[in-house]
Design an enzyme around this catalytic site. Structure first.
Site, short mmCIF file in Angstrom:
data_model
loop_
_atom_site.label_atom_id
_atom_site.label_comp_id
_atom_site.label_asym_id
_atom_site.label_seq_id
_atom_site.Cartn_x
_atom_site.Cartn_y
_atom_site.Cartn_z
N GLY A 239 0.82 -1.16 -0.05
CA GLY A 239 0.07 -0.09 0.02
C GLY A 239 0.75 1.49 0.05
N GLU A 273 4.20 -6.50 2.00
CA GLU A 273 3.79 -7.12 0.76
C GLU A 273 3.68 -6.00 -0.27
OE1 GLU A 273 -0.52 -8.52 1.43
OE2 GLU A 273 0.26 -10.42 2.58
N PRO A 274 4.52 -5.29 -0.45
CA PRO A 274 4.61 -4.04 -1.35
C PRO A 274 4.39 -4.62 -2.94
CG PRO A 274 6.81 -4.63 -0.66
CD PRO A 274 6.08 -5.63 0.07
N CYS A 342 -12.75 2.58 -28.48
CA CYS A 342 -14.11 3.21 -28.72
C CYS A 342 -15.00 3.38 -27.40
CB CYS A 342 -14.91 2.44 -29.66
SG CYS A 342 -14.14 2.44 -31.23
N GLU A 343 -14.43 4.19 -26.71
CA GLU A 343 -14.74 4.70 -25.34
C GLU A 343 -14.28 6.12 -25.01
OE1 GLU A 343 -16.43 2.67 -22.70
OE2 GLU A 343 -16.08 0.87 -23.51
N1 LLP Z 1 -1.50 -7.06 -0.45
C1 LLP Z 1 -2.58 -7.30 -0.74
C2 LLP Z 1 -3.47 -8.10 -0.09
C3 LLP Z 1 -3.27 -6.58 -1.68
O1 LLP Z 1 -4.53 -6.67 -2.06
C4 LLP Z 1 -2.59 -5.71 -2.50
C5 LLP Z 1 -2.87 -4.71 -3.61
C6 LLP Z 1 -0.94 -5.44 -2.12
C7 LLP Z 1 -0.63 -6.24 -1.14
C8 LLP Z 1 -0.17 -4.56 -2.91
O2 LLP Z 1 -0.42 -3.20 -2.81
P1 LLP Z 1 0.60 -2.13 -3.30
O3 LLP Z 1 1.87 -2.12 -2.49
O4 LLP Z 1 0.86 -2.64 -4.74
O5 LLP Z 1 -0.24 -0.77 -3.09
N2 LLP Z 1 -4.86 -1.71 -9.60
C9 LLP Z 1 -4.90 -0.46 -8.58
C10 LLP Z 1 -4.01 -1.23 -7.34
C11 LLP Z 1 -4.99 -2.34 -6.73
C12 LLP Z 1 -4.22 -2.83 -5.41
C13 LLP Z 1 -4.89 -4.08 -5.11
N3 LLP Z 1 -4.24 -4.94 -4.00
C14 LLP Z 1 -4.16 0.67 -8.92
O6 LLP Z 1 -3.97 0.69 -10.31
O7 LLP Z 1 -3.91 1.62 -8.48
#
Ligand code: LLP
Length: 412
Positions: A239, A273-274, A342-343
């Site tokens: 996150g 979990e990055p 086409c959107e």
């Molecule tokens: N752990 C879990 C359980 C998750 O669901 C996610 C992302 C992560 C780790 C990794 O999160 P990060 O470090 O990448 O923020 N498609 C969206 C982002 C969706 C994230 C979903 N879960 C976007 O393009 O902004």
């Protein structure tokens, strides 16, 4: 670290000119920097080095086998949300024992597959899921490690579609149910509760929500101890945001220091979990301007990449920087950079000041995360090529899809 820079008037990744990449592999094309991915992963590892920790890269951010292989070689674990992602990790040389299986909707066959490959931990989200795991395990006769994914009801203050830690979100176990589920696991000799987890959202640009969520997890940790349940890890999810334009997210050092300070007296391993932090700024999407259109009050640059290649602007109104591959003289005009799909939602950037000509190449920057991995074949468009750059070496890590490949599954 991005590894993207101008050399003279030409844009490079590491030692390779993006003009050359485009002429060799065509457009649209995702291009990633090996050094940037490695540096980002190592920065996290270094920032947490004084505390027992494990980085489980979130595969969904960029799941190319070569990217996973690079991370496996650095010693990374992985966070997965499907059997498909687990198969990728295994294929790329990752260790299933270093895998956290997250996700709110694990199918029976996916659980069976993950048990067979001995994934390190199932992060469960409901009593029904625990029952399913226990039921499957009856037949398979192994022990399963479980962590409870908790919904701490904390506002991550990010886009609503990528906020996951509020009561109204489908994710995680509500705080008032956590202890009952822990007792349920404890009562089953073949299930072992080894951790608690939360992931409150993505592209989070403040420290506070992370710390509030961690406080809630630590309360649960103490409650579990009172029940005689000793876990060995806390997982704070991913996150951490990056700066796409004017955001000022905490640095990795600030993030690590604040988290380590809260955990310092606990005999726990921290799981991280990055996803985005590791790969977002390591990639660009190369695209070519097909047409310039000057409509009433608006200039459009119609490019050859669309929302099927990069959906973030359409889906979240996300801002991605857009840079010319060759800097040109002239007076800039304001353009909407739009794709061929086409959107009307098919845009990559709105009101960008650029000097543009038909045929020019552009780099849509910071698209290494949730770019290719969210791409689709909408409008029967073949998915883009992917290229990995390491120093002066260029490697095609996914060739452009062909129509024959698209049609093959339809078997006409
Ligand atoms: N752990 C879990 C359980 C998750 O669901 C996610 C992302 C992560 C780790 C990794 O999160 P990060 O470090 O990448 O923020 N498609 C969206 C982002 C969706 C994230 C979903 N879960 C976007 O393009 O902004």
């Amino acid at each position: 670290m991005s590894c993207l820079h101008y050399q003279g008037s030409e844009l490079y990744i590491e030692d390779v000119s993006l003009n050359e990449v485009a002429s060799q592999y065509g457009t649209p094309c995702y291009v990633y920097s090996h050094a940037a991915i490695k540096t980002n992963w190592q920065a996290i590892n270094q920032a947490f080095s004084s505390f027992p920790h494990k980085i489980c890269y979130a595969v969904k951010a960029n799941s190319n086998l070569h990217v996973l292989n690079l991370l496996a070689e650095l010693g990374s674990g992985f966070d997965i949300v499907s059997a498909g992602e687990l198969a990728r990790v295994i294929k790329a040389g990752g260790d299933a024992k270093q895998v956290v299986f997250s996700g709110v909707g694990k199918r029976r066959d996916e659980i069976e597959y993950a048990i067979k490959h001995q994934v390190g931990c199932f992060d469960v989200e409901s009593a029904s899921e625990i029952n399913r795991l226990s039921d499957i395990n009856e037949h398979l006769n192994t022990n399963i490690n479980i962590a409870l994914r908790i919904n701490p009801n904390i506002d991550a203050r990010t886009h609503t579609y990528i906020s996951t830690g509020l009561d109204r979100n489908k994710f995680g176990i509500p705080l008032n149910e956590v202890l009952d589920l822990a007792k349920m696991i404890k009562a089953n000799p073949k299930l072992k509760l080894i951790g608690i987890a939360s992931h409150i959202g993505s592209q989070i640009t403040e420290l506070k929500p992370f710390l509030l969520a961690l406080d809630k997890l630590l309360i649960i940790y103490k409650n579990l101890l009172e029940l005689g349940i000793e876990i060995n890890h806390i997982n704070i999810g991913g996150g951490l945001g990056i700066s796409y334009s004017t955001e000022t997210p905490p640095t990795i050092i600030e993030y690590a220091q604040a988290i380590k300070a809260k955990l310092k007296d606990y005999p726990l391993t921290l799981i991280l979990e990055p996803g985005r932090y590791i790969v977002a700024n390591a990639g660009v999407l190369l695209t070519r301007v097909e047409y310039l259109k000057h409509a009433n009050h608006k200039n459009f640059a119609i490019v050859d990449a669309g929302m099927n290649d990069l959906i973030r602007p359409a889906l979240y109104q996300a801002f991605q920087p857009i840079l010319p591959i060759t800097l040109k003289q002239g007076s800039p005009k304001s353009y909407d950079i739009a794709g061929p799909v086409c959107e009307s939602a098919d845009f990559l950037g709105i009101d960008r000041e650029l000097v543009l000509h038909e045929g020019d190449l552009l780099a849509i920057d910071k698209t290494g995360a949730y770019g290719f991995s969210m791409s689709s074949n909408y409008n029967t468009r073949c998915r883009a090529a992917e290229v990995l750059i390491e120093g002066s070496k260029t490697k095609l890590i996914r060739r452009r899809e062909t129509l024959d490949e698209l049609f093959a599954a339809e078997n006409l």
